[in-house]
Design a protein around this motif. Structure first.
Motif, PDB file in Angstrom:
ATOM      1  N   ASP A 152      47.423  22.936  83.383  1.00 24.98           N
ATOM      2  CA  ASP A 152      46.125  22.436  82.924  1.00 24.98           C
ATOM      3  C   ASP A 152      46.066  20.909  83.022  1.00 24.98           C
ATOM      4  O   ASP A 152      45.045  20.337  83.407  1.00 24.98           O
ATOM      5  N   ARG A 153      47.161  20.248  82.659  1.00 25.40           N
ATOM      6  CA  ARG A 153      47.187  18.791  82.674  1.00 25.40           C
ATOM      7  C   ARG A 153      47.139  18.267  84.112  1.00 25.40           C
ATOM      8  O   ARG A 153      46.434  17.287  84.401  1.00 25.40           O
ATOM      9  N   ARG A 155      45.746  19.713  86.562  1.00 26.77           N
ATOM     10  CA  ARG A 155      44.379  19.943  87.021  1.00 26.77           C
ATOM     11  C   ARG A 155      43.439  18.861  86.488  1.00 26.77           C
ATOM     12  O   ARG A 155      42.544  18.388  87.205  1.00 26.77           O
ATOM     13  N   GLU A 156      43.631  18.464  85.230  1.00 29.61           N
ATOM     14  CA  GLU A 156      42.803  17.403  84.650  1.00 29.61           C
ATOM     15  C   GLU A 156      42.984  16.093  85.422  1.00 29.61           C
ATOM     16  O   GLU A 156      42.014  15.389  85.727  1.00 29.61           O
ATOM     17  N   ASP A 159      41.378  16.444  88.956  1.00 29.60           N
ATOM     18  CA  ASP A 159      39.921  16.389  88.895  1.00 29.60           C
ATOM     19  C   ASP A 159      39.433  14.962  88.641  1.00 29.60           C
ATOM     20  O   ASP A 159      38.436  14.516  89.214  1.00 29.60           O
ATOM     21  N   ALA A 160      40.162  14.244  87.769  1.00 26.35           N
ATOM     22  CA  ALA A 160      39.787  12.863  87.476  1.00 26.35           C
ATOM     23  C   ALA A 160      39.939  11.978  88.708  1.00 26.35           C
ATOM     24  O   ALA A 160      39.090  11.130  88.997  1.00 26.35           O
ATOM     25  N   ILE A 170      42.504   7.177  83.922  1.00 21.64           N
ATOM     26  CA  ILE A 170      42.979   8.526  83.612  1.00 21.64           C
ATOM     27  C   ILE A 170      43.944   8.488  82.429  1.00 21.64           C
ATOM     28  O   ILE A 170      43.864   9.313  81.518  1.00 21.64           O
ATOM     29  N   HIS A 173      41.925   7.946  79.259  1.00 12.77           N
ATOM     30  CA  HIS A 173      41.111   9.115  78.912  1.00 12.77           C
ATOM     31  C   HIS A 173      41.959  10.258  78.352  1.00 12.77           C
ATOM     32  O   HIS A 173      41.547  10.952  77.417  1.00 12.77           O
ATOM     33  N   LEU A 174      43.159  10.426  78.920  1.00  8.59           N
ATOM     34  CA  LEU A 174      44.020  11.548  78.498  1.00  8.59           C
ATOM     35  C   LEU A 174      45.059  11.125  77.458  1.00  8.59           C
ATOM     36  O   LEU A 174      45.885  11.944  77.040  1.00  8.59           O
TER      37      LEU A 174
END
Length: 207
Positions: A152-153, A155-156, A159-160, A170, A173-174
């Motif tokens: 999941d991470r 993918r985040e 996508d960013a 990034i 944001h994360l």
């Protein structure tokens, strides 16, 4: 310990300039320069450099095919594509073949040197355009049983990147460090390589 570098470039004048640049840089040593993919593939296994700067458009075997063959025999060698044009399709094919980064020939010298050190330190630079292609690639290959899905991470982060965010954005944001962002991107590259090899195996099985 000095980082050893080899260059594969068919422009003799440019090749000589890169050799001079590498040898004049602290912590870097050029251990081989080759004007063709064929010459490089014959010599590099015995030289075993840490990093290979590989041109894409070469006479004879392309740099993409050279990368594929080199990584098959020397997986620990980092390949950074050196290209004149920001052709995202060619760059993406190079990354699928096993490269872990790319620099444009017009890139300022300090950034070329930084890219060499970056891949040796576990980094793997990826632009937003390339990230978008990687996103599409994984989406189209998720149904294959051999495909290793992104976390999941990862993918985040991907996508960013595809949205055009920079590493610093990034990370903010994360709520992670920039080094952690780099780690996730390196993991994405590794899965891209594995996925591509699995796809090649499937194709060979159908021949």
């Amino acid at each position: 310990m000095s980082v050893t570098v080899a260059i594969v470039e068919d422009d003799a004048q440019l090749r000589a300039a890169i050799v001079e640049l590498i040898n004049a840089s602290e912590g870097l040593t050029c251990v081989g320069s080759y004007g063709s993919t064929e010459a490089a593939l014959a010599a590099l296994p015995g030289v075993a450099p840490h990093v290979v700067l590989m041109d894409i458009n070469l006479g004879g075997l392309s740099g993409i095919e050279g990368t594929r063959r080199l990584k098959a025999g020397s997986p620990a060698t980092h390949v950074v594509m050196l290209t004149s044009f920001d052709d995202s399709d060619l760059i993406f094919e190079s990354l699928k073949a096993g490269a872990t980064g790319y620099v444009l020939k017009r890139t300022p010298t300090p950034q070329i040197l930084a890219a060499i050190h970056d891949v040796c330190a576990g980094g793997a630079p990826m632009s937003g355009v390339i990230a978008h292609k990687v996103v599409q690639y994984f989406r189209h290959n998720q149904s294959a049983p051999e495909v290793q899905h992104l976390t999941d991470r990862e993918r985040e982060v991907l996508d960013a990147l595809a949205e055009g965010q920079q590493y610093k954005e990034i990370a903010h944001h994360l709520s992670i460090s920039i080094n952690t962002v780099r780690k996730y991107i390196k993991g994405i590259y590794e899965k891209l390589h594995v996925n591509t090899r699995a796809d090649a195996v499937r194709k060979l099985g159908r021949v």
